[in-house]
Design an enzyme around this catalytic site. Structure first.
Site, PDB file in Angstrom:
ATOM      1  N   ASN A   7       1.630 -14.058 -18.755  1.00 35.48           N
ATOM      2  CA  ASN A   7       2.612 -14.412 -17.729  1.00 35.48           C
ATOM      3  C   ASN A   7       2.490 -15.918 -17.516  1.00 35.48           C
ATOM      4  O   ASN A   7       1.555 -16.395 -16.883  1.00 35.48           O
ATOM      5  CB  ASN A   7       2.308 -13.648 -16.434  1.00 35.48           C
ATOM      6  CG  ASN A   7       3.336 -13.923 -15.345  1.00 35.48           C
ATOM      7  OD1 ASN A   7       4.219 -14.774 -15.516  1.00 35.48           O
ATOM      8  ND2 ASN A   7       3.222 -13.233 -14.236  1.00 35.48           N
ATOM      9  N   LYS A  14      -1.372 -16.624 -16.872  1.00 38.32           N
ATOM     10  CA  LYS A  14      -2.248 -15.471 -16.644  1.00 38.32           C
ATOM     11  C   LYS A  14      -2.257 -14.614 -17.893  1.00 38.32           C
ATOM     12  O   LYS A  14      -1.240 -14.533 -18.590  1.00 38.32           O
ATOM     13  CB  LYS A  14      -1.719 -14.625 -15.475  1.00 38.32           C
ATOM     14  CG  LYS A  14      -1.777 -15.348 -14.154  1.00 38.32           C
ATOM     15  CD  LYS A  14      -1.395 -14.392 -13.038  1.00 38.32           C
ATOM     16  CE  LYS A  14      -1.076 -15.156 -11.776  1.00 38.32           C
ATOM     17  NZ  LYS A  14      -0.049 -14.587 -10.958  1.00 38.32           N
ATOM     18  N   ARG A  91       5.845 -11.688 -19.973  1.00 44.72           N
ATOM     19  CA  ARG A  91       6.736 -11.421 -18.846  1.00 44.72           C
ATOM     20  C   ARG A  91       7.804 -12.506 -18.845  1.00 44.72           C
ATOM     21  O   ARG A  91       7.481 -13.696 -18.910  1.00 44.72           O
ATOM     22  CB  ARG A  91       5.952 -11.486 -17.541  1.00 44.72           C
ATOM     23  CG  ARG A  91       6.852 -11.351 -16.354  1.00 44.72           C
ATOM     24  CD  ARG A  91       6.145 -11.640 -15.070  1.00 44.72           C
ATOM     25  NE  ARG A  91       7.076 -11.464 -13.968  1.00 44.72           N
ATOM     26  CZ  ARG A  91       7.098 -12.254 -12.895  1.00 44.72           C
ATOM     27  NH1 ARG A  91       6.251 -13.242 -12.774  1.00 44.72           N
ATOM     28  NH2 ARG A  91       7.971 -12.034 -11.943  1.00 44.72           N
ATOM     29  N   HIS A 180      11.745  -7.445 -10.091  1.00 41.73           N
ATOM     30  CA  HIS A 180      10.683  -6.442  -9.951  1.00 41.73           C
ATOM     31  C   HIS A 180      10.961  -5.207 -10.814  1.00 41.73           C
ATOM     32  O   HIS A 180      10.376  -4.150 -10.600  1.00 41.73           O
ATOM     33  CB  HIS A 180      10.529  -5.956  -8.486  1.00 41.73           C
ATOM     34  CG  HIS A 180       9.981  -6.991  -7.556  1.00 41.73           C
ATOM     35  ND1 HIS A 180      10.302  -7.029  -6.233  1.00 41.73           N
ATOM     36  CD2 HIS A 180       9.126  -8.027  -7.761  1.00 41.73           C
ATOM     37  CE1 HIS A 180       9.682  -8.045  -5.653  1.00 41.73           C
ATOM     38  NE2 HIS A 180       8.956  -8.671  -6.571  1.00 41.73           N
ATOM     39  N   GLY A 210       5.447  -6.884  -1.722  1.00 45.61           N
ATOM     40  CA  GLY A 210       4.332  -7.806  -1.925  1.00 45.61           C
ATOM     41  C   GLY A 210       4.715  -9.121  -1.281  1.00 45.61           C
ATOM     42  O   GLY A 210       5.429  -9.126  -0.275  1.00 45.61           O
ATOM     43  N   ASN A 211       4.268 -10.206  -1.869  1.00 44.17           N
ATOM     44  CA  ASN A 211       4.678 -11.497  -1.355  1.00 44.17           C
ATOM     45  C   ASN A 211       6.200 -11.622  -1.487  1.00 44.17           C
ATOM     46  O   ASN A 211       6.894 -11.989  -0.553  1.00 44.17           O
ATOM     47  CB  ASN A 211       3.940 -12.582  -2.131  1.00 44.17           C
ATOM     48  CG  ASN A 211       3.795 -13.809  -1.307  1.00 44.17           C
ATOM     49  OD1 ASN A 211       4.016 -13.785  -0.086  1.00 44.17           O
ATOM     50  ND2 ASN A 211       3.463 -14.897  -1.957  1.00 44.17           N
ATOM     51  N   ARG A 241      10.416 -16.052   2.065  1.00 44.98           N
ATOM     52  CA  ARG A 241      11.871 -16.041   1.842  1.00 44.98           C
ATOM     53  C   ARG A 241      12.577 -15.338   2.995  1.00 44.98           C
ATOM     54  O   ARG A 241      12.080 -14.336   3.510  1.00 44.98           O
ATOM     55  CB  ARG A 241      12.214 -15.319   0.528  1.00 44.98           C
ATOM     56  CG  ARG A 241      11.652 -15.993  -0.702  1.00 44.98           C
ATOM     57  CD  ARG A 241      12.212 -15.363  -1.972  1.00 44.98           C
ATOM     58  NE  ARG A 241      11.448 -15.785  -3.127  1.00 44.98           N
ATOM     59  CZ  ARG A 241      10.808 -14.963  -3.955  1.00 44.98           C
ATOM     60  NH1 ARG A 241      10.874 -13.655  -3.772  1.00 44.98           N
ATOM     61  NH2 ARG A 241      10.134 -15.442  -4.970  1.00 44.98           N
ATOM     62  N   MET A 284       0.640 -10.977   5.049  1.00 42.66           N
ATOM     63  CA  MET A 284       0.806  -9.880   6.003  1.00 42.66           C
ATOM     64  C   MET A 284      -0.495  -9.535   6.733  1.00 42.66           C
ATOM     65  O   MET A 284      -0.472  -9.170   7.910  1.00 42.66           O
ATOM     66  CB  MET A 284       1.372  -8.661   5.261  1.00 42.66           C
ATOM     67  CG  MET A 284       1.667  -7.487   6.137  1.00 42.66           C
ATOM     68  SD  MET A 284       2.735  -7.910   7.529  1.00 42.66           S
ATOM     69  CE  MET A 284       4.304  -7.348   6.981  1.00 42.66           C
ATOM     70  N   ARG A 285      -1.631  -9.667   6.063  1.00 48.64           N
ATOM     71  CA  ARG A 285      -2.906  -9.351   6.732  1.00 48.64           C
ATOM     72  C   ARG A 285      -3.104 -10.236   7.953  1.00 48.64           C
ATOM     73  O   ARG A 285      -3.508  -9.765   9.014  1.00 48.64           O
ATOM     74  CB  ARG A 285      -4.091  -9.553   5.775  1.00 48.64           C
ATOM     75  CG  ARG A 285      -4.277  -8.419   4.808  1.00 48.64           C
ATOM     76  CD  ARG A 285      -5.209  -8.798   3.710  1.00 48.64           C
ATOM     77  NE  ARG A 285      -4.627  -9.863   2.892  1.00 48.64           N
ATOM     78  CZ  ARG A 285      -5.003 -10.138   1.655  1.00 48.64           C
ATOM     79  NH1 ARG A 285      -5.964  -9.463   1.100  1.00 48.64           N
ATOM     80  NH2 ARG A 285      -4.430 -11.103   0.962  1.00 48.64           N
ATOM     81  N   GLY A 333       2.762  -2.908   0.340  1.00 51.36           N
ATOM     82  CA  GLY A 333       3.142  -1.501   0.240  1.00 51.36           C
ATOM     83  C   GLY A 333       1.963  -0.586  -0.067  1.00 51.36           C
ATOM     84  O   GLY A 333       1.862   0.517   0.464  1.00 51.36           O
ATOM     85  N   ASN A 335      -1.281  -1.396   0.479  1.00 51.76           N
ATOM     86  CA  ASN A 335      -2.473  -1.588   1.317  1.00 51.76           C
ATOM     87  C   ASN A 335      -2.273  -1.511   2.816  1.00 51.76           C
ATOM     88  O   ASN A 335      -3.236  -1.354   3.550  1.00 51.76           O
ATOM     89  CB  ASN A 335      -3.108  -2.957   1.000  1.00 51.76           C
ATOM     90  CG  ASN A 335      -3.630  -3.000  -0.419  1.00 51.76           C
ATOM     91  OD1 ASN A 335      -4.443  -2.183  -0.794  1.00 51.76           O
ATOM     92  ND2 ASN A 335      -3.130  -3.940  -1.205  1.00 51.76           N
ATOM     93  N   GLU A 385       2.338  -3.992 -13.628  1.00 56.02           N
ATOM     94  CA  GLU A 385       3.369  -4.566 -14.500  1.00 56.02           C
ATOM     95  C   GLU A 385       2.799  -4.937 -15.865  1.00 56.02           C
ATOM     96  O   GLU A 385       3.451  -4.782 -16.888  1.00 56.02           O
ATOM     97  CB  GLU A 385       3.991  -5.797 -13.833  1.00 56.02           C
ATOM     98  CG  GLU A 385       4.851  -5.415 -12.641  1.00 56.02           C
ATOM     99  CD  GLU A 385       5.072  -6.550 -11.660  1.00 56.02           C
ATOM    100  OE1 GLU A 385       6.127  -7.162 -11.724  1.00 56.02           O
ATOM    101  OE2 GLU A 385       4.191  -6.800 -10.814  1.00 56.02           O
TER     102      GLU A 385
HETATM  103  P1  AMP Z   1       1.498  -9.083  -4.132  1.00 52.96           P
HETATM  104  O1  AMP Z   1       2.599 -10.095  -4.159  1.00 52.96           O
HETATM  105  O2  AMP Z   1       1.908  -7.732  -4.595  1.00 52.96           O
HETATM  106  O3  AMP Z   1       0.237  -9.571  -4.786  1.00 52.96           O
HETATM  107  O4  AMP Z   1       1.113  -8.896  -2.573  1.00 52.96           O
HETATM  108  C1  AMP Z   1       0.595  -9.930  -1.805  1.00 52.96           C
HETATM  109  C2  AMP Z   1       0.705  -9.573  -0.348  1.00 52.96           C
HETATM  110  O5  AMP Z   1      -0.038  -8.354  -0.088  1.00 52.96           O
HETATM  111  C3  AMP Z   1       0.120 -10.624   0.601  1.00 52.96           C
HETATM  112  O6  AMP Z   1       1.099 -10.991   1.547  1.00 52.96           O
HETATM  113  C4  AMP Z   1      -1.016  -9.908   1.277  1.00 52.96           C
HETATM  114  O7  AMP Z   1      -1.135 -10.241   2.602  1.00 52.96           O
HETATM  115  C5  AMP Z   1      -0.606  -8.456   1.193  1.00 52.96           C
HETATM  116  N1  AMP Z   1      -1.747  -7.563   1.395  1.00 52.96           N
HETATM  117  C6  AMP Z   1      -2.795  -7.333   0.599  1.00 52.96           C
HETATM  118  N2  AMP Z   1      -3.670  -6.481   1.201  1.00 52.96           N
HETATM  119  C7  AMP Z   1      -3.137  -6.167   2.406  1.00 52.96           C
HETATM  120  C8  AMP Z   1      -3.542  -5.344   3.508  1.00 52.96           C
HETATM  121  N3  AMP Z   1      -4.675  -4.667   3.499  1.00 52.96           N
HETATM  122  N4  AMP Z   1      -2.727  -5.282   4.590  1.00 52.96           N
HETATM  123  C9  AMP Z   1      -1.573  -5.972   4.632  1.00 52.96           C
HETATM  124  N5  AMP Z   1      -1.139  -6.759   3.629  1.00 52.96           N
HETATM  125  C10 AMP Z   1      -1.906  -6.863   2.540  1.00 52.96           C
END
Ligand code: AMP
Length: 403
Positions: A7, A14, A91, A180, A210-211, A241, A284-285, A333, A335, A385
């Site tokens: 990627n 990556k 990718r 996606h 995700g992000n 976004r 999100m955390r 989604g 976590n 992916e």
């Molecule tokens: P991704 O783009 O799929 O790698 O997702 C990244 C996003 O997942 C980031 O905004 C993280 O904050 C979120 N994330 C990962 N673990 C958690 C969690 N336990 N609770 C809430 N958001 C999470």
């Protein structure tokens, strides 16, 4: 057969090396800060500590060379020689209307990816550099391209057309493409397997949160509609976004704030979403933590984020005239039980009966989080992916060699 998945970004690359006899990951890693003084190569072999090397890596060709050196390194490598890499899968974000499936890379395919630079100016040029860098290092190894947009090429025109003058579609191919797709395809197959039902009979909504975040209506195994558009900006609220907004906001903001088009574009892509509303973070955390500590802006960000997902689920259930399962995947989604709970709160009318206990369980496996007997299932299915890219590459190589 070993397949190397790449990627390639503008300043990063990556990689994951798969042994396709059992689909195991032999090694993975990334090169960051390509073109800068202190580039970093992080390399990880399954069950061994990560190796980090800082050096000057001025271009992608050198980055690929470094990766190949690492994969064949006496101490840290997993291959005796680079001849053990039989194929490389890339990718590629944008396949436009030209690619409805993954393809082996040929001169014609490269030309077409170049033609699509305008539609994905931040991504496709970087992928092309990655493809050429692999070619320079492994000239005899076949390469495949796996497109984020390909899965969505099954959308009907009533889903993908924008209600603007047709000439813009005819001349410039301005329409919804969706992204996606690789993840949605992988997750849909696994969801059907988990439900022990043929994918061709199911109405699914895949929420890749995700992000970047999107919802896709997967009707009988095919993308019927998806929330991201011509670019990944449309649809759900995301980390940075804005997602959907009245297009009139753009000229109005330009006038009122005396901004340029580029500045507004950057605002909508990089300084909006969770980050803008919470005023804290795009992660999100951190937003959830602040909300739990009583931060009202963080609460608003969280509620808007969940509300928009719920609205898309409602509209896609209507679009498909029914729904068998909602599937959550990707970082948030997979976590965040809090986010899933908030989204499902308003889905009782669709027959969603969330099981609080199951929703809290953490596992890397596909699972249901609704009560037995819930009319509509809600699943959490981890995405992968890279594995789908490796599988498609492997399939294409085998088809090619038996042709
Ligand atoms: P991704 O783009 O799929 O790698 O997702 C990244 C996003 O997942 C980031 O905004 C993280 O904050 C979120 N994330 C990962 N673990 C958690 C969690 N336990 N609770 C809430 N958001 C999470």
């Amino acid at each position: 057969m070993n397949v190397l998945v790449i990627n390639s970004g503008s300043s990063s690359l990556k990689y994951q090396l798969y042994d396709m006899t059992d689909e195991s990951v032999q090694a993975k890693g990334k090169v960051e800060r390509i073109g800068m003084e202190s580039s970093i190569l992080s390399h990880e072999v399954t069950d061994r500590p990560e190796v980090r090397e800082v050096s000057e890596i001025l271009d992608h060709t050198t980055a690929v060379k470094k990766v190949l050196d690492m994969l064949t390194h006496k101490r840290f490598g997993v291959l005796r020689s680079i001849e053990e890499i039989q194929a490389v899968g890339h990718r590629v974000v944008h396949g436009g209307e030209s690619f409805g499936e993954s393809v082996l890379i040929t001169p014609d395919v490269k030309q077409e990816i170049r033609r699509l630079f305008d539609l994905a100016p931040l991504h496709n040029p970087a992928h092309m550099i990655g493809i050429q860098a692999v070619e320079a290092n492994l000239p005899d190894v076949p390469q495949a391209a796996v497109f984020d947009t390909a899965f969505h090429q099954t959308m009907p025109p009533s889903s993908y057309m924008y209600a603007i003058p047709m000439v813009l579609y005819r001349k410039h191919k301005i329409r919804k493409y969706g992204f996606h797709g690789t993840s949605v395809q992988y997750v849909s197959r696994n969801a059907a397997e988990f439900l022990k039902r043929p994918l061709e009979e199911l109405k699914l909504i895949v929420c890749h949160i995700g992000n970047g975040a999107s919802c896709t209506a997967v009707l009988y195994g095919k993308s019927f509609d998806t929330s991201m558009g011509m670019t990944p900006l449309e649809g759900l609220m995301m980390g940075t976004r804005s997602g959907d907004l009245d297009p009139a906001v753009v000229p109005y903001t330009i006038n009122k704030e005396e901004l340029t088009l580029n500045e507004v574009n950057s605002m909508l892509n990089k300084h909006s979403g969770l980050l803008a509303i919470s005023g804290i973070s795009s992660d999100m955390r951190e937003v959830i933590q602040a909300m739990e500590e009583g931060n009202e802006q963080a609460r608003l960000a969280f509620e808007m984020y969940a509300y928009r997902i719920r609205k898309y689920i409602g509209s896609y259930a209507a679009a498909m005239d029914g729904l068998d399962a909602v599937v959550f995947t990707a970082g948030v989604g997979e976590n965040s039980d809090a986010l899933r709970r908030k989204v499902c709160e308003g889905l009782t009318f669709l027959g969603v009966d969330l099981d609080e206990e199951k929703n809290r369980i953490r596992s890397g496996e596909p699972r249901s989080i609704t009560k037995d007997g819930s009319r509509t299932a809600v699943l959490v299915v981890p995405t992968n992916e890279e594995l789908l890219i490796a599988r498609d590459t492997y399939r294409l190589i085998r088809q090619g060699s038996s042709a």
